[in-house]
Design an enzyme around this catalytic site. Structure first.
Site, PDB file in Angstrom:
ATOM      1  N   ASP A 242       5.097  -0.499  -2.284  1.00 15.25           N
ATOM      2  CA  ASP A 242       4.944  -0.920  -0.880  1.00 15.25           C
ATOM      3  C   ASP A 242       4.572  -2.404  -0.861  1.00 15.25           C
ATOM      4  O   ASP A 242       3.421  -2.765  -0.654  1.00 15.25           O
ATOM      5  CB  ASP A 242       3.855  -0.058  -0.225  1.00 15.25           C
ATOM      6  CG  ASP A 242       3.547  -0.488   1.194  1.00 15.25           C
ATOM      7  OD1 ASP A 242       4.309  -1.291   1.769  1.00 15.25           O
ATOM      8  OD2 ASP A 242       2.531  -0.003   1.738  1.00 15.25           O
TER       9      ASP A 242
ATOM     10  N   LYS B 270       6.127  -4.529   1.139  1.00  8.51           N
ATOM     11  CA  LYS B 270       6.509  -5.036   2.475  1.00  8.51           C
ATOM     12  C   LYS B 270       7.195  -6.396   2.353  1.00  8.51           C
ATOM     13  O   LYS B 270       6.806  -7.395   2.957  1.00  8.51           O
ATOM     14  CB  LYS B 270       5.298  -5.103   3.405  1.00  8.51           C
ATOM     15  CG  LYS B 270       4.692  -3.727   3.665  1.00  8.51           C
ATOM     16  CD  LYS B 270       3.711  -3.709   4.810  1.00  8.51           C
ATOM     17  CE  LYS B 270       3.164  -2.324   5.056  1.00  8.51           C
ATOM     18  NZ  LYS B 270       2.280  -1.802   3.992  1.00  8.51           N
TER      19      LYS B 270
ATOM     20  N   ASP C 220      10.994 -11.947   2.962  1.00  9.79           N
ATOM     21  CA  ASP C 220      11.331 -13.344   2.653  1.00  9.79           C
ATOM     22  C   ASP C 220      12.829 -13.582   2.857  1.00  9.79           C
ATOM     23  O   ASP C 220      13.538 -12.719   3.376  1.00  9.79           O
ATOM     24  CB  ASP C 220      10.886 -13.646   1.206  1.00  9.79           C
ATOM     25  CG  ASP C 220      10.353 -15.063   1.066  1.00  9.79           C
ATOM     26  OD1 ASP C 220      11.049 -15.999   1.511  1.00  9.79           O
ATOM     27  OD2 ASP C 220       9.256 -15.227   0.513  1.00  9.79           O
TER      28      ASP C 220
HETATM   29  O1  O7M Z   1      -4.330   6.759   4.676  1.00  7.87           O
HETATM   30  P1  O7M Z   1      -4.825   5.347   4.686  1.00  7.87           P
HETATM   31  O2  O7M Z   1      -5.065   4.820   6.066  1.00  7.87           O
HETATM   32  O3  O7M Z   1      -5.982   5.107   3.772  1.00  7.87           O
HETATM   33  O4  O7M Z   1      -3.657   4.454   4.022  1.00  7.87           O
HETATM   34  C1  O7M Z   1      -2.424   4.279   4.628  1.00  7.87           C
HETATM   35  C2  O7M Z   1      -1.477   3.574   3.695  1.00  7.87           C
HETATM   36  O5  O7M Z   1      -0.228   3.400   4.369  1.00  7.87           O
HETATM   37  C3  O7M Z   1      -1.917   2.186   3.280  1.00  7.87           C
HETATM   38  O6  O7M Z   1      -1.420   1.934   1.974  1.00  7.87           O
HETATM   39  C4  O7M Z   1      -1.233   1.270   4.272  1.00  7.87           C
HETATM   40  O7  O7M Z   1      -0.980   0.004   3.726  1.00  7.87           O
HETATM   41  C5  O7M Z   1       0.073   2.022   4.530  1.00  7.87           C
HETATM   42  N1  O7M Z   1       0.675   1.831   5.856  1.00  7.87           N
HETATM   43  C6  O7M Z   1      -0.035   2.059   7.002  1.00  7.87           C
HETATM   44  O8  O7M Z   1      -1.190   2.487   6.981  1.00  7.87           O
HETATM   45  N2  O7M Z   1       0.535   1.802   8.208  1.00  7.87           N
HETATM   46  C7  O7M Z   1       1.809   1.364   8.359  1.00  7.87           C
HETATM   47  O9  O7M Z   1       2.282   1.177   9.462  1.00  7.87           O
HETATM   48  C8  O7M Z   1       2.567   1.163   7.207  1.00  7.87           C
HETATM   49  C9  O7M Z   1       2.012   1.474   5.975  1.00  7.87           C
HETATM   50  C10 O7M Z   1       2.911   1.515   4.884  1.00  7.87           C
HETATM   51  O10 O7M Z   1       2.863   2.290   3.978  1.00  7.87           O
HETATM   52  O11 O7M Z   1       3.941   0.688   4.980  1.00  7.87           O
HETATM   53  C11 O7M Z   1       4.984   0.862   4.118  1.00  7.87           C
END
Ligand code: O7M
Length: 216
Positions: free
Chosen positions: A62, A64, A67
């Site tokens: 992940d 994200k 670029d």
């Molecule tokens: O269950 P949590 O809240 O401890 O973690 C959620 C995980 O999902 C964490 O790694 C975040 O970076 C990711 N995430 C979100 O919480 N919200 C989003 O909208 C998108 C992500 C994600 O995984 O994006 C790919």
């Protein structure tokens, strides 16, 4: 190889201690469909953590990625070479940038998921107004799936309608307030859970509880 929906649970491994991450992965690897790594663990443990976690289950990077196409391509190549089964990119950078990720993934036989509407309150500031366009963009670029919020099941359902047969990975379950079963009902294929599992007194039991909810 594509990540199959079996338990429908993906653990977000946002711990920064390598030993702790590997201990959780060893216990949970067989029960979850994938482990998602994000910057916290990779910045603390190095990119090699992907290969170490991969011995237990699929790994989704992940990063994200957001670029220009050439940089996206280079990021994807390094990530896939490290052993990741899939990578997550942003869509707001435009179709050519997402396309670069998809092309790199195809070369390596891997998958790409594109972020649409995020799960946190700040997603209302900008992303929500463009979420459906991001779904269209992900599909046009040939992505395997998208990320959509478990914290807003009504939005998730709307995004599912637009997404056709693309896979949906849905974060925001547990600590952020989303419900696993509601997310699946609204159209998610997988839910992503982090803190509610790795911070639980017994992460294995916590994961089992989520899997039980997802089965119903
Ligand atoms: O269950 P949590 O809240 O401890 O973690 C959620 C995980 O999902 C964490 O790694 C975040 O970076 C990711 N995430 C979100 O919480 N919200 C989003 O909208 C998108 C992500 C994600 O995984 O994006 C790919």
């Amino acid at each position: 190889m594509t990540i199959k929906a079996e338990s429908r649970l993906i653990i977000a491994m946002d711990v920064t201690d390598r030993k702790e991450a590997l201990a959780i992965a060893e216990k949970l690897g067989g029960a979850v469909d994938a482990i998602k790594v994000n910057y916290p663990i990779v910045l603390s443990c190095g990119l090699g953590i992907i290969g170490e976690l991969k011995q237990y289950t699929n790994v989704i990077a992940d990063f994200k990625v957001a670029d220009i196409p050439n940089t996206n391509k280079l990021i994807c190549e390094e990530t896939f070479k490290a052993g990741a089964d899939a990578i997550i990119c942003q869509g707001f950078t435009g179709k050519d940038s997402v396309q670069a990720c998809v092309d790199a993934a195809k070369q390596y036989g891997k998958e790409v998921f594109v972020v649409t509407e995020m799960s946190h309150p700040g997603a209302l500031d900008f992303l929500q107004g463009h979420a459906l366009e991001l779904v269209d963009l992900a599909r046009a670029a040939g992505a395997n799936g998208i990320i959509a919020p478990a914290t807003r099941p009504e939005r998730l359902a709307m995004i599912r309608q637009r997404a056709g047969d693309m896979k949906i990975l849905s974060p925001g379950v547990g600590t952020q307030g989303g419900d696993a079963a509601s997310a699946i009902k609204a159209g998610a294929d997988f839910v992503i859970v982090g803190r509610s599992i790795y911070n639980a007194p017994d992460p294995y039991q916590a994961a089992k509880n989520f899997i039980e909810q997802l089965r119903r």
